[in-house]
Design an enzyme around this catalytic site. Structure first.
Site, PDB file in Angstrom:
ATOM      1  N   SER A 145       0.966  -1.156   0.120  1.00  0.00           N
ATOM      2  CA  SER A 145       0.093  -0.061   0.079  1.00  0.00           C
ATOM      3  C   SER A 145       0.881   1.134   0.008  1.00  0.00           C
ATOM      4  O   SER A 145       2.025   1.062   0.416  1.00  0.00           O
ATOM      5  CB  SER A 145      -0.900  -0.067   1.383  1.00  0.00           C
ATOM      6  OG  SER A 145      -1.492   1.102   1.392  1.00  0.00           O
ATOM      7  N   TYR A 158      -3.717  -0.758   9.780  1.00  0.00           N
ATOM      8  CA  TYR A 158      -3.440  -0.795   8.524  1.00  0.00           C
ATOM      9  C   TYR A 158      -2.104  -0.505   8.111  1.00  0.00           C
ATOM     10  O   TYR A 158      -1.286  -1.195   7.308  1.00  0.00           O
ATOM     11  CB  TYR A 158      -4.675   0.049   7.695  1.00  0.00           C
ATOM     12  CG  TYR A 158      -4.612  -0.437   6.039  1.00  0.00           C
ATOM     13  CD1 TYR A 158      -5.321  -1.455   5.593  1.00  0.00           C
ATOM     14  CD2 TYR A 158      -3.932   0.813   5.262  1.00  0.00           C
ATOM     15  CE1 TYR A 158      -5.046  -1.887   4.301  1.00  0.00           C
ATOM     16  CE2 TYR A 158      -3.738   0.366   3.858  1.00  0.00           C
ATOM     17  CZ  TYR A 158      -4.526  -0.594   3.457  1.00  0.00           C
ATOM     18  OH  TYR A 158      -4.700  -1.085   2.074  1.00  0.00           O
TER      19      TYR A 158
END
Ligand code: NAP
Length: 253
Positions: A145, A158
């Site tokens: 990410s 996350y």
């Protein structure tokens, strides 16, 4: 000829979380390049199955909850029962939870870390053991990410999990290159999927994000097809432990 190196004819790719979004795009890209697909999903991925079979490839459906790493023995047994040879693993399944760091719960920490990091590692380990046994190497592609590089806001677990993905990609690449196994990652930028629905629904955040992307648009599952085929193919045999951003230039700003 070099284009032959991208051909995945006869290969078998396991793709986690491919019922929708980026996973569906990558499963379809790999199928178009010649792979049969083993899809590991919480429910039957009917739409992806139909799209993959329309390319003339097989879609083998395995249902499992990847929040629980104990499900992995069954996943591997079912996969090897359907196809004794595995060539490619794409660790795509992932979740996100949003809350201020001051309020963030342990539950939201554990749930995200379990799917995004713990299962990613133990499924890679199981598949790498199979690759070693087969003796012909293999390809592992992890989905990282922008928050493997940046801190983000309101997504502590996350950020932790995706930072771990980039580190683990390097570690696994270091240990398994000797077996002909390439471990790399793709870091998607801001892509229009369920994962980012809340961001896109917030008109102000949506505008801020779009203004920062040099390409001027959200990415899609289709944007993942070329990169995943490249990293799954012999064209990338000398690439180990690298995380490739597919972000419309977000990190370049
Ligand atoms: P998505 O549409 O929410 O897809 C996530 C996939 O993971 C779905 O197939 C989902 O299944 C599956 N999944 C989640 N928890 C699971 C579990 N416990 N067991 C089995 N499968 C599970 O989001 P996406 O954007 O395509 O995300 C794909 C990957 O890209 C994720 O790792 C995400 O973190 C990463 N990523 C996305 C973006 C973005 O902008 N969209 C950016 C960077 C990285 P269900 O449909 O059943 O929930």
């Amino acid at each position: 000829m070099i284009l032959n190196a991208f051909n995945l004819e006869g290969k078998v790719a396991m793709v986690t979380g491919c019922n929708t979004g980026l996973g569906q795009g990558m499963a379809l890209g790999l199928a178009q390049a010649g792979c049969d697909i083993i899809g590991v999903n919480r429910s039957v991925a009917s739409e992806t199955a139909q799209k993959v079979t329309a390319t003339g490839r097989r879609f083998i459906s395995i249902t499992a909850d990847l929040a629980d790493s104990h499900s992995l023995d069954t996943v591997m047994a079912q996969a090897l029962d359907a196809s004794p040879q595995l060539d490619i693993l794409v660790n795509n399944a992932g979740i996100i939870r949003r809350a201020d760091a001051l309020e963030f719960s342990e539950r939201d920490w554990d749930d995200v870390m379990n799917v995004n990091s713990k299962t990613l590692f133990f499924l890679s380990q199981a598949v790498a053991r199979q690759f070693v046994q087969q003796g012909q190497g293999g390809k592992i592609i992890n989905i990282a990410s922008m928050l493997s590089y940046q801190g983000g806001i309101r997504v502590p677990s996350y950020t932790a999990s995706k930072s771990a993905v980039m580190g683990l990609t390097r570690l696994m690449a270091n240990e398994w290159a000797q077996y002909g196994i390439n471990v790399n990652a793709i870091a998607p930028g801001y892509m229009a999927t369920n994962n980012t629905e809340q961001l896109r629904d917030d008109e102000e955040r949506n505008q801020q994000i779009l203004e920062r992307i040099p390409a001027g648009r959200w990415g899609s599952g289709e944007d993942m097809m070329g990169p995943v085929v490249f990293l799954a193919s012999a064209a990338s045999d000398y690439i180990n432990g690298f995380t490739l951003a597919v972000d419309g230039g977000w990190l370049a700003r």
